[in-house]
Design a protein around this motif. Sequence first.
Motif, PDB file in Angstrom:
ATOM      1  N   ARG A  73      10.377  -7.899  -0.675  1.00  0.00           N
ATOM      2  CA  ARG A  73      11.594  -7.298  -0.130  1.00  0.00           C
ATOM      3  C   ARG A  73      11.289  -6.848   1.526  1.00  0.00           C
ATOM      4  O   ARG A  73      12.212  -6.987   2.311  1.00  0.00           O
ATOM      5  CB  ARG A  73      12.063  -6.053  -0.901  1.00  0.00           C
ATOM      6  CG  ARG A  73      11.009  -4.818  -0.757  1.00  0.00           C
ATOM      7  CD  ARG A  73      11.539  -3.881  -1.592  1.00  0.00           C
ATOM      8  NE  ARG A  73      10.349  -2.792  -1.872  1.00  0.00           N
ATOM      9  CZ  ARG A  73      10.417  -1.751  -0.906  1.00  0.00           C
ATOM     10  NH1 ARG A  73      11.329  -1.755   0.130  1.00  0.00           N
ATOM     11  NH2 ARG A  73       9.381  -0.768  -0.918  1.00  0.00           N
ATOM     12  N   LYS A  74      10.223  -6.845   1.907  1.00  0.00           N
ATOM     13  CA  LYS A  74       9.732  -6.486   3.204  1.00  0.00           C
ATOM     14  C   LYS A  74       9.881  -7.765   4.160  1.00  0.00           C
ATOM     15  O   LYS A  74      10.146  -7.669   5.397  1.00  0.00           O
ATOM     16  CB  LYS A  74       8.296  -6.054   3.406  1.00  0.00           C
ATOM     17  CG  LYS A  74       8.074  -4.710   2.990  1.00  0.00           C
ATOM     18  CD  LYS A  74       6.860  -4.177   2.991  1.00  0.00           C
ATOM     19  CE  LYS A  74       6.798  -2.597   2.726  1.00  0.00           C
ATOM     20  NZ  LYS A  74       5.699  -1.800   3.222  1.00  0.00           N
ATOM     21  N   ASP A  75       9.802  -9.063   3.606  1.00  0.00           N
ATOM     22  CA  ASP A  75      10.065 -10.347   4.306  1.00  0.00           C
ATOM     23  C   ASP A  75      11.352 -10.186   4.942  1.00  0.00           C
ATOM     24  O   ASP A  75      11.827 -11.011   5.589  1.00  0.00           O
ATOM     25  CB  ASP A  75       9.762 -11.511   3.404  1.00  0.00           C
ATOM     26  CG  ASP A  75       8.555 -11.673   3.002  1.00  0.00           C
ATOM     27  OD1 ASP A  75       7.464 -11.211   3.446  1.00  0.00           O
ATOM     28  OD2 ASP A  75       8.415 -12.626   2.069  1.00  0.00           O
ATOM     29  N   TRP A  76      12.285  -9.419   4.136  1.00  0.00           N
ATOM     30  CA  TRP A  76      13.695  -9.560   5.051  1.00  0.00           C
ATOM     31  C   TRP A  76      14.130  -7.890   5.458  1.00  0.00           C
ATOM     32  O   TRP A  76      15.204  -7.647   5.750  1.00  0.00           O
ATOM     33  CB  TRP A  76      14.695  -9.504   3.734  1.00  0.00           C
ATOM     34  CG  TRP A  76      14.828 -11.000   3.195  1.00  0.00           C
ATOM     35  CD1 TRP A  76      15.720 -11.994   3.771  1.00  0.00           C
ATOM     36  CD2 TRP A  76      14.071 -11.982   2.359  1.00  0.00           C
ATOM     37  NE1 TRP A  76      15.545 -13.021   3.245  1.00  0.00           N
ATOM     38  CE2 TRP A  76      14.426 -13.044   2.219  1.00  0.00           C
ATOM     39  CE3 TRP A  76      12.982 -11.445   1.574  1.00  0.00           C
ATOM     40  CZ2 TRP A  76      13.815 -14.223   1.776  1.00  0.00           C
ATOM     41  CZ3 TRP A  76      12.388 -12.352   0.700  1.00  0.00           C
ATOM     42  CH2 TRP A  76      12.841 -13.500   0.810  1.00  0.00           C
ATOM     43  N   GLY A  77      13.169  -7.149   5.891  1.00  0.00           N
ATOM     44  CA  GLY A  77      13.182  -5.947   6.495  1.00  0.00           C
ATOM     45  C   GLY A  77      13.588  -4.879   5.638  1.00  0.00           C
ATOM     46  O   GLY A  77      14.189  -3.831   6.026  1.00  0.00           O
ATOM     47  N   ILE A  78      13.386  -4.961   4.445  1.00  0.00           N
ATOM     48  CA  ILE A  78      13.750  -3.791   3.391  1.00  0.00           C
ATOM     49  C   ILE A  78      12.511  -3.089   3.099  1.00  0.00           C
ATOM     50  O   ILE A  78      11.711  -3.411   2.266  1.00  0.00           O
ATOM     51  CB  ILE A  78      14.742  -4.348   2.158  1.00  0.00           C
ATOM     52  CG1 ILE A  78      15.681  -5.227   2.449  1.00  0.00           C
ATOM     53  CG2 ILE A  78      14.966  -3.031   1.248  1.00  0.00           C
ATOM     54  CD1 ILE A  78      16.495  -5.821   1.574  1.00  0.00           C
ATOM     55  N   ASN A  79      12.257  -2.052   4.010  1.00  0.00           N
ATOM     56  CA  ASN A  79      10.959  -1.499   3.913  1.00  0.00           C
ATOM     57  C   ASN A  79      10.906  -0.166   3.287  1.00  0.00           C
ATOM     58  O   ASN A  79      10.009   0.490   3.366  1.00  0.00           O
ATOM     59  CB  ASN A  79      10.260  -1.562   5.606  1.00  0.00           C
ATOM     60  CG  ASN A  79      10.330  -2.862   5.855  1.00  0.00           C
ATOM     61  OD1 ASN A  79       9.814  -3.594   5.601  1.00  0.00           O
ATOM     62  ND2 ASN A  79      10.661  -3.112   7.261  1.00  0.00           N
ATOM     63  N   TYR A  80      11.968   0.662   3.237  1.00  0.00           N
ATOM     64  CA  TYR A  80      11.963   2.036   2.712  1.00  0.00           C
ATOM     65  C   TYR A  80      10.962   2.065   1.458  1.00  0.00           C
ATOM     66  O   TYR A  80      10.870   1.361   0.643  1.00  0.00           O
ATOM     67  CB  TYR A  80      13.291   2.131   2.201  1.00  0.00           C
ATOM     68  CG  TYR A  80      13.417   3.677   1.920  1.00  0.00           C
ATOM     69  CD1 TYR A  80      13.543   4.748   2.631  1.00  0.00           C
ATOM     70  CD2 TYR A  80      13.181   4.074   0.253  1.00  0.00           C
ATOM     71  CE1 TYR A  80      13.535   6.033   2.043  1.00  0.00           C
ATOM     72  CE2 TYR A  80      13.284   5.180  -0.051  1.00  0.00           C
ATOM     73  CZ  TYR A  80      13.406   6.404   0.611  1.00  0.00           C
ATOM     74  OH  TYR A  80      13.462   7.682   0.193  1.00  0.00           O
ATOM     75  N   ASN A  81      10.352   3.229   1.702  1.00  0.00           N
ATOM     76  CA  ASN A  81       9.390   3.486   0.632  1.00  0.00           C
ATOM     77  C   ASN A  81       9.046   5.128   0.727  1.00  0.00           C
ATOM     78  O   ASN A  81       9.348   5.720   1.757  1.00  0.00           O
ATOM     79  CB  ASN A  81       7.977   2.666   0.511  1.00  0.00           C
ATOM     80  CG  ASN A  81       7.658   2.366  -0.946  1.00  0.00           C
ATOM     81  OD1 ASN A  81       8.062   3.079  -1.774  1.00  0.00           O
ATOM     82  ND2 ASN A  81       7.110   1.332  -1.100  1.00  0.00           N
ATOM     83  N   ALA A  82       8.350   5.642  -0.238  1.00  0.00           N
ATOM     84  CA  ALA A  82       7.930   7.202  -0.006  1.00  0.00           C
ATOM     85  C   ALA A  82       6.576   7.157  -0.923  1.00  0.00           C
ATOM     86  O   ALA A  82       6.423   6.497  -1.873  1.00  0.00           O
ATOM     87  CB  ALA A  82       8.856   7.885  -0.769  1.00  0.00           C
ATOM     88  N   ALA A  83       5.449   7.882  -0.220  1.00  0.00           N
ATOM     89  CA  ALA A  83       4.193   8.216  -0.750  1.00  0.00           C
ATOM     90  C   ALA A  83       4.304   8.798  -1.777  1.00  0.00           C
ATOM     91  O   ALA A  83       5.115  10.160  -1.673  1.00  0.00           O
ATOM     92  CB  ALA A  83       3.166   8.483   0.479  1.00  0.00           C
ATOM     93  N   LEU A  84       3.325   8.799  -2.704  1.00  0.00           N
ATOM     94  CA  LEU A  84       3.320   9.581  -3.825  1.00  0.00           C
ATOM     95  C   LEU A  84       2.107  10.737  -3.802  1.00  0.00           C
ATOM     96  O   LEU A  84       1.355  10.308  -3.146  1.00  0.00           O
ATOM     97  CB  LEU A  84       3.362   8.919  -5.159  1.00  0.00           C
ATOM     98  CG  LEU A  84       4.221   8.029  -5.372  1.00  0.00           C
ATOM     99  CD1 LEU A  84       4.122   7.213  -6.755  1.00  0.00           C
ATOM    100  CD2 LEU A  84       5.612   8.779  -5.537  1.00  0.00           C
ATOM    101  N   GLU A  85       2.236  11.959  -4.293  1.00  0.00           N
ATOM    102  CA  GLU A  85       1.400  12.916  -4.139  1.00  0.00           C
ATOM    103  C   GLU A  85      -0.085  12.529  -5.033  1.00  0.00           C
ATOM    104  O   GLU A  85      -1.009  12.577  -4.498  1.00  0.00           O
ATOM    105  CB  GLU A  85       1.655  14.294  -4.845  1.00  0.00           C
ATOM    106  CG  GLU A  85       2.415  15.188  -4.030  1.00  0.00           C
ATOM    107  CD  GLU A  85       2.646  16.450  -4.747  1.00  0.00           C
ATOM    108  OE1 GLU A  85       1.845  17.040  -5.487  1.00  0.00           O
ATOM    109  OE2 GLU A  85       3.816  17.090  -4.463  1.00  0.00           O
ATOM    110  N   THR A  86       0.346  11.668  -5.856  1.00  0.00           N
ATOM    111  CA  THR A  86      -0.761  11.083  -6.686  1.00  0.00           C
ATOM    112  C   THR A  86      -1.552   9.978  -6.132  1.00  0.00           C
ATOM    113  O   THR A  86      -2.367   9.079  -6.771  1.00  0.00           O
ATOM    114  CB  THR A  86      -0.526  10.856  -8.151  1.00  0.00           C
ATOM    115  OG1 THR A  86       0.562  10.122  -8.212  1.00  0.00           O
ATOM    116  CG2 THR A  86      -0.043  12.175  -8.867  1.00  0.00           C
ATOM    117  N   GLY A  87      -0.908   9.399  -4.954  1.00  0.00           N
ATOM    118  CA  GLY A  87      -1.401   8.132  -4.178  1.00  0.00           C
ATOM    119  C   GLY A  87      -0.506   7.081  -4.801  1.00  0.00           C
ATOM    120  O   GLY A  87       0.553   7.297  -5.704  1.00  0.00           O
ATOM    121  N   GLY A  88      -0.448   6.127  -4.082  1.00  0.00           N
ATOM    122  CA  GLY A  88       0.760   4.883  -4.356  1.00  0.00           C
ATOM    123  C   GLY A  88       1.888   5.281  -3.766  1.00  0.00           C
ATOM    124  O   GLY A  88       2.100   6.161  -2.919  1.00  0.00           O
TER     125      GLY A  88
END
Length: 177
Positions: A143-158
């Motif tokens: 999805r990032k190839d099309w500029g769909i970059n949204y994400n959130a870091a998790l407290e547990t990592g990842g």
Amino acid sequence: MATTKWSLDLSHSELGFKIKHLMISNVTGKFSKFEAEAVTEGDSFSDAKVVADIDVASINTNNEQRDEHLRNADFFEVGAHPNMRFVSTKVERVDEDTFNLFGDLTIKDTTKPVKLSVEHNGIATDPWGNVKAGFSINGKINRKDWGINYNAALETGGVMLGEELKIQGEVQLVKQA
């Protein structure tokens, strides 16, 4: 040999996707509104020219709040980019019933090449005399190839969302007179 035009039978077709969520499970969704057509030489799909348009606002993940988020600027930005488009560039026969369908996928004004695996499930005539062809479609994109970059870091990592999006489709086309 004469060319044949095939149009989508939407009532017997579906276009879906799946993406990792919290890195432990998958969220699935579908697009309920899309159009597709193919042009072939006779009834052989080995040289098909395929075009598909997907109405991004028709996204449905069975969660209205998530669907609204997917429609906004964090993801698809539907107001500015209401459609996705796939245009085939090449068909490569793998075996008698399986093809690799190469093409250009446009999402949010970004066009990138993709490869889809297509299984041709056959041709049949329905009780009303319509000739139909069925296909199962699978593919993967980042999805990032099309500029769909949204994400959130998790407290547990990842992170909350995976980058890889799996595409799944069941498509029935109707031969046009």
